[in-house]
Design a protein around this motif. Sequence first.
Motif, PDB file in Angstrom:
ATOM      1  N   MET A   1      71.239  10.349 -25.973  1.00 43.64           N
ATOM      2  CA  MET A   1      70.200   9.454 -25.439  1.00 43.64           C
ATOM      3  C   MET A   1      69.434   8.769 -26.582  1.00 43.64           C
ATOM      4  SD  MET A   1      70.574   9.402 -22.207  1.00 43.64           S
ATOM      5  CE  MET A   1      72.268   9.985 -22.002  1.00 43.64           C
ATOM      6  N   ASP A   2      70.077   8.733 -27.750  1.00 50.58           N
ATOM      7  CA  ASP A   2      69.541   8.009 -28.905  1.00 50.58           C
ATOM      8  C   ASP A   2      70.451   6.808 -29.132  1.00 50.58           C
ATOM      9  OD1 ASP A   2      68.951   6.989 -31.410  1.00 50.58           O
ATOM     10  OD2 ASP A   2      68.579   8.958 -32.302  1.00 50.58           O
TER      11      ASP A   2
ATOM     12  N   ARG B   1      68.854   9.233 -18.967  1.00 53.80           N
ATOM     13  CA  ARG B   1      67.790   8.693 -19.824  1.00 53.80           C
ATOM     14  C   ARG B   1      66.437   8.695 -19.097  1.00 53.80           C
ATOM     15  NH1 ARG B   1      67.509   5.647 -24.565  1.00 53.80           N
ATOM     16  NH2 ARG B   1      65.684   4.296 -24.636  1.00 53.80           N
TER      17      ARG B   1
ATOM     18  N   THR C   1      65.017  12.075 -19.245  1.00 48.99           N
ATOM     19  CA  THR C   1      64.813  12.691 -20.562  1.00 48.99           C
ATOM     20  C   THR C   1      63.892  11.801 -21.404  1.00 48.99           C
ATOM     21  OG1 THR C   1      66.882  11.668 -21.378  1.00 48.99           O
ATOM     22  CG2 THR C   1      67.023  13.931 -20.535  1.00 48.99           C
ATOM     23  N   TYR C   2      64.493  10.818 -22.067  1.00 48.23           N
ATOM     24  CA  TYR C   2      63.724   9.968 -22.982  1.00 48.23           C
ATOM     25  C   TYR C   2      62.530   9.296 -22.295  1.00 48.23           C
ATOM     26  CZ  TYR C   2      62.502   6.503 -26.438  1.00 48.23           C
ATOM     27  OH  TYR C   2      61.789   5.749 -27.337  1.00 48.23           O
ATOM     28  N   ASN C   3      62.782   8.723 -21.117  1.00 46.05           N
ATOM     29  CA  ASN C   3      61.679   8.018 -20.446  1.00 46.05           C
ATOM     30  C   ASN C   3      60.556   8.984 -20.057  1.00 46.05           C
ATOM     31  OD1 ASN C   3      63.320   5.837 -20.773  1.00 46.05           O
ATOM     32  ND2 ASN C   3      63.367   5.228 -18.614  1.00 46.05           N
TER      33      ASN C   3
ATOM     34  N   GLU D   1      57.631  10.159 -27.148  1.00 47.00           N
ATOM     35  CA  GLU D   1      59.008   9.725 -27.393  1.00 47.00           C
ATOM     36  C   GLU D   1      59.418   9.859 -28.852  1.00 47.00           C
ATOM     37  OE1 GLU D   1      56.489   7.812 -26.687  1.00 47.00           O
ATOM     38  OE2 GLU D   1      56.523   5.964 -27.871  1.00 47.00           O
TER      39      GLU D   1
ATOM     40  N   GLY E   1      62.866  14.014 -26.230  1.00 45.94           N
ATOM     41  CA  GLY E   1      63.461  13.092 -25.269  1.00 45.94           C
ATOM     42  C   GLY E   1      64.848  12.622 -25.647  1.00 45.94           C
ATOM     43  N   SER E   2      65.264  12.867 -26.889  1.00 44.16           N
ATOM     44  CA  SER E   2      66.645  12.552 -27.283  1.00 44.16           C
ATOM     45  C   SER E   2      67.062  13.548 -28.358  1.00 44.16           C
ATOM     46  CB  SER E   2      66.755  11.112 -27.807  1.00 44.16           C
ATOM     47  OG  SER E   2      66.015  10.968 -29.006  1.00 44.16           O
TER      48      SER E   2
ATOM     49  N   THR F   1      67.923  13.722 -31.622  1.00 39.49           N
ATOM     50  CA  THR F   1      67.725  12.852 -32.781  1.00 39.49           C
ATOM     51  C   THR F   1      67.186  13.719 -33.918  1.00 39.49           C
ATOM     52  OG1 THR F   1      67.145  10.999 -31.328  1.00 39.49           O
ATOM     53  CG2 THR F   1      66.411  10.849 -33.611  1.00 39.49           C
TER      54      THR F   1
ATOM     55  N   LYS G   1      63.510  15.446 -34.200  1.00 43.45           N
ATOM     56  CA  LYS G   1      62.844  15.739 -32.923  1.00 43.45           C
ATOM     57  C   LYS G   1      62.961  17.215 -32.561  1.00 43.45           C
ATOM     58  CE  LYS G   1      62.927  11.289 -30.548  1.00 43.45           C
ATOM     59  NZ  LYS G   1      63.242  10.620 -29.275  1.00 43.45           N
TER      60      LYS G   1
END
Length: 575
Positions: A56-57, A515, A518-520, A528, A532-533, A535, A538
């Motif tokens: 999700m990145d 997404r 998770t990210y949203n 964020e 959320g991803s 990455t 994180k």
Amino acid sequence: MTKDDRRNRREFLGLAGAGVVSAFASPASAGQAPLAQTVDAHDADLVVFNAKVYTMDAQAPRAEAFAIKNGRFVAIGSTNDIRGLIGKSTTSFDAKGMTVVPGFVDCHNHAPGTTLLYDVLVGNPYEVEFVTIRSIVDKLRARAKETPPGTWVEGYFFDDTKVKDNRLLNVHDLDEVSKDHPVVVHHRGGHTSFYNSKALELAGVNKETKNPAGGTFERDELGDLNGRVTDRARGAFNSVGKRETFTSQQVEQRNRDGAAHISKMFVRYGLTSVHHEGGDLAALQDIRARGDLKHRVSYEVQGRVLEGMITSGIKTGFGDEWIKLGATSEHTVDGSFSERTMALSVPYPGMNGYKGNVTETQDELNAWIERVHRAGIQVNCHANGDVAIDSVLTAVERAQKNFPRADSRPKITHCTLINDDLLRRIKATGTIPACFTTYTYYNTDKFKFYGEELLKRSLAFRSFLDAGVPVCAGSDFSPGPFAPLMGIQGMVTRKGWDDTTWGLNQRVTVDEAIRINTYNGAFASYEEKLKGSITPGKLADFVVLADDPHTVDPNKIKDIQIVRTVVGGVAMYQA
Ligand SMILES: [Zn+2]
């Protein structure tokens, strides 16, 4: 530095150029996570390899492996690359081709832990399950046996559209539970309850009793009370009968154990972060201290906590990566979707012009939003119908114009029925909708009360994404189950448990649904850059799934087994 360390480091650096994304080597993430810039990926705490990783990145959407150190992702890449980071003290996890996604985020949850732990549950809180009225009566009878006469016996999680008998519970059913105890069963939607004769008698409610403003004592075809009582009429039962009492120590203990219980259930379903609507903040801190908080909390404040924040200058974001003060709790502007009282601009189909309830005047709402906005606190309003959403946006636009504040991210909980003009204003104000997710599977049996035309503009995930609005997921548990995979299935198929489909134009892809969940969700709480991803830099929050939601039959996404839920690099749930 040992010889091993040197080798790992050399290998790592060599590999960094060959496709590993790491916390200190990736310019893409350099601005995102300053805290992790000094973390070295070699001799990782945990390495996951042979996985299908959906990060999700956008910089690196797919990977096979990643490494974690000090609770954060430090490197992401191919299995060969990341294996080189395994040191003496590294735990390694061979995912054997399983799927890994970021931890799921639920942006609206009432988290009723004590109810789940201590009360009689007459329906299944987590899944679609049809029960019989017999089973409800039996469960309550068992509780009545251990309850002194005159004291309330209560049941929770009733769903009127998940009953095998295909009829509503009534006063006669509940009289079978007991004639000596007041008995009540609460609908999981939170707006209606069912009472036995003893309860009605104690409350002084009889055939002649008039309905109060904002509520009803319902009757059968003969005009007799049938036991169903809606909204404000339920106030008649508040101070009658005896209730189990607890010392303050017992209350605290129950709140702690309830919070610990629901935290366990959250990670069981893959949630690693949850936005709590109120609840006991002290209990959350206590269970964290004793090691029982398994998920991260964005605590949405109300009442005296919100007053305390405003008067003492505490803003949204106060706290740390486990418990943080988020937006306000949902400030209610209209009625409910599942119980058909939300405020519509057009009449409910076949309801004689009924358009639902607006519960606050524009002036009151303007004043409330202005006060919260000016205090640096993220505004959050409950608005389902287009009329209520319009009212919230009017107040938000006013506050933003008179008291400009960058990136204020007002949140509209549910934000169910939209139109093009509302969508444009949502985008312009930077508003974040937190839409029902599991309803698209669990509550389709209630969509017929709105009809297909309105469903084309409801739970409008496609419209939001196309307009560039970072819509997030809000289960609204207890009214809706919180399982993210159930939500994702419904968002992708728009097909319910009853095989009906609604508003297919609002379907999103599996990737988009993940997404949103998770990210949203991280974006909705200004986190964020933290989660959320998957990455580098994180927080290492992720879920291992037995199957890939992208490739299984879309109607089976909800059945995918959660194999492991990891929060901050620690396995909080293992199947
Ligand atoms: Zn709610």
